[in-house]
Design an enzyme around this catalytic site. Structure first.
Site, PDB file in Angstrom:
ATOM      1  N   HIS A  37       0.812  -1.213   0.000  1.00  0.00           N
ATOM      2  CA  HIS A  37       0.000   0.000   0.000  1.00  0.00           C
ATOM      3  C   HIS A  37       0.846   1.264   0.000  1.00  0.00           C
ATOM      4  O   HIS A  37       0.443   2.286  -0.547  1.00  0.00           O
ATOM      5  CB  HIS A  37      -0.947   0.021   1.201  1.00  0.00           C
ATOM      6  CG  HIS A  37      -2.157  -0.826   1.018  1.00  0.00           C
ATOM      7  ND1 HIS A  37      -2.168  -2.169   1.272  1.00  0.00           N
ATOM      8  CD2 HIS A  37      -3.396  -0.516   0.578  1.00  0.00           C
ATOM      9  CE1 HIS A  37      -3.374  -2.648   1.012  1.00  0.00           C
ATOM     10  NE2 HIS A  37      -4.142  -1.672   0.588  1.00  0.00           N
ATOM     11  N   GLY A  38       1.957   1.204   0.651  1.00  0.00           N
ATOM     12  CA  GLY A  38       2.756   2.423   0.673  1.00  0.00           C
ATOM     13  C   GLY A  38       4.089   2.219   1.353  1.00  0.00           C
ATOM     14  O   GLY A  38       4.256   1.293   2.151  1.00  0.00           O
TER      15      GLY A  38
END
Lengths: 466, 347
Positions: free
Chosen positions: A322-323
């Protein structure tokens, strides 16, 4: 070019007219690829080459996989494709993260690397996962190798799903490209309906509660416990309305064009346990992680302990996907631990016996509170923010409150219920009959509601940052 | 939808019923929107220059209000009859106060407080969004002639001393001549869409059309990376800022004999050490020199925030601490103003 913007409506209209007029399947696919690259170029024209490059690289690798003489060379080419794709993702998304994280260690040995000036290509995580899934499916024989590069290019770049998914299974999408698509009133009607439900979730729900979540998360130490809880609930609503709304608009757009892409959400906040939650939330990602990470790691075939470990690893990496932040790793780790714990409890039958309705509601409540709470590290911009928010959630404080924030939640929650009901019925085949005045009026009423009741400023789609 | 193939006339009927459904839904929403979501007032020429609002207004983007403006451009409620004492209140969007109800706007609250103390007094709210000192100065003779106010209150904030108002997009703007300024009055401002397209005036005045236009403009501004649809204002600075403030104070005092200035500051509630624009301090100094009554709301707002945790700015549909003053902010302002005016009016 947001899905809720006028340019997107114009693009979609042009594509629909094109597909309606052009009957040749290859001409249709070429038009779709051109439209998809145009769509991507609107975000950042500099990365059109990257999109093309990844698709072409995958095509070449899969050709080698398909035509490999022995298992070893076929596997090697799969490895090359996966490594190359992940390296691309790693460079654009994680290079600075690892440099920062390793900073203190490198400083201790006299190295002081600066950060790289890297712009994150929009949708890179989804694109990379799409090309990897195609490659592995070709290797496994789950999907035939496409002699025509056009089909692969369209699978990867198909604009409704290009930026933020759903991650399409090649074996479900590619067969649809073999025959010309038809623009029919039925597809237009059903696609438009789902698009509208999605737009309502995004504009009337997510964008309405976003300012409150943003305010508290930007100033985490300034608010009391009740307000902080309200903001965390608001964010849970925001991320669901935002992402499921986007997905509905993507599926609706594809349906209008005559293509089916999979459902990505199935009322996740009604999940009865964490395993159930991950069968309902971002279904395409959890399916991808299961098929291409969990199963290759051994799945549940190597004993209980290894199963729990595999679950934790998959979710840790899922969080990192996701990040580039330890907050996302924490989020993934907590979910992985919860999945492992739930599996352990189910395997060992540790849940006490209780009447079914009580067990059901208790299970639902615990799952919901857990999921909402764990959104905190997902949303927080830093580790300090995460800690501060958790502290304010669970400690009575006297800092100031926004007692009238409840207005936005009172407005958003009923609309979310209505839109979710509409989406669920849509997936069950119960749709408006847009040949009837009553249903046409309902559709127009909801469409104008989006205009009338939308907030002054739209928020960007949350998952576009991934 | 296979019905369409079996009944060739169905397509036409579906199309017509679709048009009918769209029209019905549009009319229904137009009625709802005008009543409860957004309705712009009519604009009529204003004798000193430019235009004023008249008629009903509904606003729901920031806060919420349903109010009206009379034929002279005063916001409701307008005093009945002829009170013994009249107070004219000039200001910008903080005074026009379309974010709060009629009863919550500070002119009305101040009037209520003073009436409760036995005064026969009426407040006339002439706040106009985008108002600034050049406007307040230019309209002085008009209001002295038509209203003859016993007291005049002018609300200011830091945007009054930016270069926002130094262009011909405004009816009243300051033109620099040497070291001095003069007010230039334009007879009308901006585009006159109504007169240019009289046939479409009904469409242009519809709430749905105005909302759609606003969304398009906001969307374009967001896409271009500029959160505002107009150019970013530059702030006056240094000697120029002081000169402009001096000129504003001097001319406001000349225009209105019994003048009280209110300064509504920008306050960063998340960092109270941020004292914002230097114009606040300069305004205080110049008012002191000129002998003009000034109420600076900073200390009052900060004290209230620290004591109660409630921001005087921000609304349930925006963000706390940002934007215009809310009902709490207006109440505090009314309290401060009523105390000051009571002292002046009783002497």
């Amino acid at each position: 070019m947001l899905f809720t913007s006028l340019p997107y409506f114009l693009l979609l209209a042009v594509v629909l007219v094109y597909l309606w007029r052009v009957k040749d399947v290859n001409a249709q696919k070429i038009g779709l690829v051109v439209a998809s690259y145009f769509f991507y170029a609107q975000w950042d024209w500099r990365f059109v080459g990257l999109l093309f490059g990844l698709s072409a690289f995958t095509f070449v690798c899969c050709k080698k996989v398909r035509r490999g003489n022995d298992e070893k060379s076929r596997k090697a080419w799969v490895g090359i494709q996966v490594a190359g794709s992940l390296a691309t993702l790693g460079y654009f998304k994680y290079a600075n993260f690892f440099l920062q994280s390793a900073g203190s260690l490198l400083h201790s040995v006299g190295l002081r690397p600066g950060l790289l000036n890297i712009i994150l290509p929009v949708g890179i995580s989804f694109i990379v996962f799409e090309v990897i899934s195609y490659t592995v499916d070709v290797y496994r024989g789950d999907t035939p190798y496409e002699e025509s590069a056009l089909d692969l290019f369209l699978l990867v770049a198909f604009f409704p799903h290009l930026i933020a998914g759903p991650i399409i299974k090649p074996k479900t999408f590619l067969p649809q490209l073999k025959i010309p698509t038809q623009i029919t009133p039925s597809n237009l009607s059903s696609g438009a309906q789902l698009f509208l439900w999605g737009m309502m979730k995004k504009v009337l729900v997510a964008d309405r509660v976003a300012p409150f979540a943003d305010t508290i998360f930007n100033h985490p130490g300034s608010f009391g416990a009740l307000t902080t809880w309200g903001a965390v609930v608001a964010y849970a609503i925001q991320i669901y309305g935002d992402f499921s709304g986007y997905t509905d608009m993507a599926i609706g757009s594809a349906r209008m064009m005559g293509y089916e892409i999979p459902r990505n959400f199935n009322l996740p906040y009604f999940a009865l346990n964490i395993t159930d939650f991950w069968r309902r939330w971002h279904i395409s990602l959890s399916s991808w992680l299961r098929d291409y990470l969990y199963f290759p790691l051994g799945g549940n075939r190597k004993g209980y302990a290894r199963t729990y470990l595999n679950l934790a690893i998959v979710m840790l990496l899922g969080g990192l996907w996701h990040g580039a932040s330890w907050n996302f790793v924490l989020w993934g780790g907590i979910h992985g631990s919860a999945l492992a714990l739930h599996k352990f409890c189910v395997d060992r039958k540790v849940f006490p016996p209780m009447p079914a309705p009580i067990a059901r509601y208790l299970s639902w409540a615990i799952t919901l509170i857990f999921v909402i709470t764990v959104w905190v590290p997902f949303r927080s911009s830093s580790w300090d923010t995460t800690i501060t928010i958790f502290r304010h959630m669970y400690t009575p404080t006297t800092t100031f409150t926004i007692h009238w924030m409840s207005n936005a939640l009172l407005f958003a929650i009923p609309i979310l219920f209505v839109a979710d009901l509409g989406t669920t019925r849509w997936h069950e085949g119960r749709r408006l009959h847009l040949t009837r005045f009553r249903d046409q009026f309902a559709f127009c009423f909801c469409a104008i509601a989006v205009l009338v009741l939308s907030p002054p400023a739209a928020s960007p789609f949350i998952y576009f940052q991934f | 939808m296979s019905d369409v193939q079996e009944d060739p006339g169905l397509e036409g009927r579906v199309f017509l019923t679709g048009i009918g459904a769209f029209v019905c839904a549009t009319i229904l929403w137009e009625l709802v929107a005008r009543r409860a979501v957004q309705s712009q007032p009519a604009r009529i020429p204003f004798e000193p220059g430019g235009q004023i609002s008249t008629g009903r207004v509904v606003q729901s983007d920031e806060g919420y209000s349903r109010t009206s403006f009379d034929s002279r451009g005063f916001r409701a409620p307008v005093p009945n009859g002829k009170p013994r004492k009249t107070v004219l209140v000039l200001g910008d969007s903080y005074t026009e106060a379309l974010q709060v109800s009629d009863r919550e706007a500070f002119p009305e609250q101040t009037q209520t407080r003073l009436i409760a103390k036995g005064m026969d007094i009426g407040f006339y709210n002439a706040g106009v969004s985008g108002g600034a000192p050049p406007r307040y100065i230019a309209v002085g003779p008009y209001f002295q002639r038509t209203l003859q106010p016993d007291e005049v209150v002018v609300q200011l904030n830091e945007s009054d001393f930016s270069t926002d108002y130094f262009d011909r997009a405004h009816n009243f703007f300051p033109e620099k001549t040497g070291d001095e300024y003069k007010v230039v009055v334009l007879p009308s401002a901006g585009k006159q869409r109504m007169t240019k397209l009289p046939g479409f005036s009904t469409l242009l005045r519809s709430s749905l059309f105005q909302m759609a236009s606003k969304k398009v403009v906001t969307g374009k501004a967001a896409a271009s990376g500029n959160g505002r649809s107009s150019k970013v204002s530059a702030k006056l600075a240094g000697a120029e800022l002081r000169r402009y403030i001096q000129w504003s104070v001097k001319n406001l005092r000349s225009a209105y004999a019994n003048l009280t200035l209110i300064y509504v500051p920008y306050i960063n509630y998340y960092n109270l050490d941020d004292l914002g624009n230097p114009c606040e301090a300069i305004l205080g100094e110049e008012c002191g020199r000129a002998g003009v009554n000034l109420i600076d709301m900073r200390d009052i707002y900060v004290r209230h925030f620290l004591a109660t945790g409630v921001c005087p700015n921000g609304f349930s549909n925006t963000s706390p601490g940002k934007g215009h003053i809310n009902a709490v902010g207006h109440a505090l302002l009314a309290e401060a103003l009523s105390e000051r005016l009571e002292a002046r009016l009783l002497h």
